[in-house]
Design an enzyme around this catalytic site. Structure first.
Site, short mmCIF file in Angstrom:
data_model
loop_
_atom_site.label_atom_id
_atom_site.label_comp_id
_atom_site.label_asym_id
_atom_site.label_seq_id
_atom_site.Cartn_x
_atom_site.Cartn_y
_atom_site.Cartn_z
N LYS A 35 -68.07 4.13 52.87
CA LYS A 35 -68.79 5.11 52.06
C LYS A 35 -69.58 4.40 50.95
CE LYS A 35 -66.33 4.78 48.11
NZ LYS A 35 -66.89 4.33 46.82
N ASP A 70 -59.17 7.96 47.43
CA ASP A 70 -60.33 8.10 48.32
C ASP A 70 -59.95 8.56 49.73
OD1 ASP A 70 -62.23 7.42 46.44
OD2 ASP A 70 -62.28 5.29 47.00
#
Length: 289
Positions: free
Chosen positions: A11, A138
């Protein structure tokens, strides 16, 4: 099912704001997370060694890594569902390590999803996200994937549509950054410039690549860039060679640039390859919803 091969996508943070330090020592954040087509291979194979979870690196050096997030993901589900089957998890790393792209968290999330599928545990995505937050802030986003606003410590997620199509250069300089160092040195009450996360979300919803790109901003650069000026050098090279904008991802040091023109992106790739600024370099795109 005896073997399963999955992709664990990295990401980038299109915008990242640190709002405040919490009483529990964590920080409240507000950010926009976006998966890109840079991924680790996760290959899960059943073995005949009962009650054994083995993690193998891409060099195929077998490690029983009890601190490894993929190991922890498998162990969490094995314990909860009383699974005694032996497995081996092979990880072929492409996502920069300690680079601000959530590689470990993505490996963890993908392992959760893989174990769920392999053993038919029938856990929903929401179920996996609730378990994932126990392993890392995350991880819930990496289960959800694609594009999302993330708040709290990163576990409060609001999906967004995919941003407009573009080209993305990912550049990791030859340095590693400690996330603990960055969080330990950031002072939320002293931050003078912050990203407009809501404005960026609106630009994404409107399909406006240029407005979105103009709003890219990461407050963690205030800490990381002075320690590692090479980050600023990479950003400068990208912007001077056609990037709509360029910022650091997460706590760094990985930098990305957004391009609306393939020729400019390819030219920048050539220049970066000739420089001594990067050790990992990718020309990629966003993962679409």
């Amino acid at each position: 099912m005896d073997k399963l091969a999955l992709k664990a996508y990295g990401k980038i943070n299109l915008g990242l704001d640190v709002l405040r330090k919490r009483p529990d020592g964590y920080h409240d954040l507000k950010m926009i997370m976006q998966m890109v087509d840079v991924y680790d291979d996760i290959i899960i194979t059943k073995t005949d060694r009962k009650n054994e979870i083995i993690v193998a690196t891409d060099k195929f050096v077998l490690e029983n890594e009890k601190g490894n997030l993929a190991y922890m993901a498998a162990k969490l589900l094995f314990d909860e569902f009383d699974i005694h089957q032996g497995i081996e998890i092979k990880i072929n790393k492409r996502i920069p390590i300690a680079g601000g792209m959530a590689g470990g968290s993505s490996d963890c999330a993908t392992t959760l999803m893989g174990i769920n599928e392999m053993f038919d545990l029938k856990l929903s995505k929401e179920d996996l996200m609730k378990r994932g937050v126990k392993l890392g802030a995350d991880v819930p986003y990496c289960v959800l994937g694609k594009t999302a606003i993330a708040e709290g410590i990163g576990e409060i997620l609001t999906p967004l549509p995919t941003p407009p199509s573009c080209y993305v250069i990912i550049a990791k300089p030859p340095v590693s950054v400690s996330t603990a160092f960055v969080y330990g040195n950031i002072r939320p009450d002293e931050i003078t410039k912050r990203p407009d996360i809501d404005g960026m979300a609106e630009a994404i919803k409107n399909g406006d690549l240029y407005k979105m790109s103009s709003l890219l901003y990461n407050v963690m650069e205030d800490v990381t860039v002075p320690e590692y000026p090479i980050i600023a050098d990479i950003k400068k090279m990208m912007i001077e060679n056609g990037a709509l904008n360029s910022i650091m991802s997460g706590s760094g040091p990985t930098v990305f640039g957004i391009y609306d023109n393939l020729e400019k992106a390819e030219n920048t790739m050539k220049l970066l390859k000739k420089s001594n600024l990067t050790e990992q370099l990718y020309l990629t795109k966003f993962i679409e919803n």
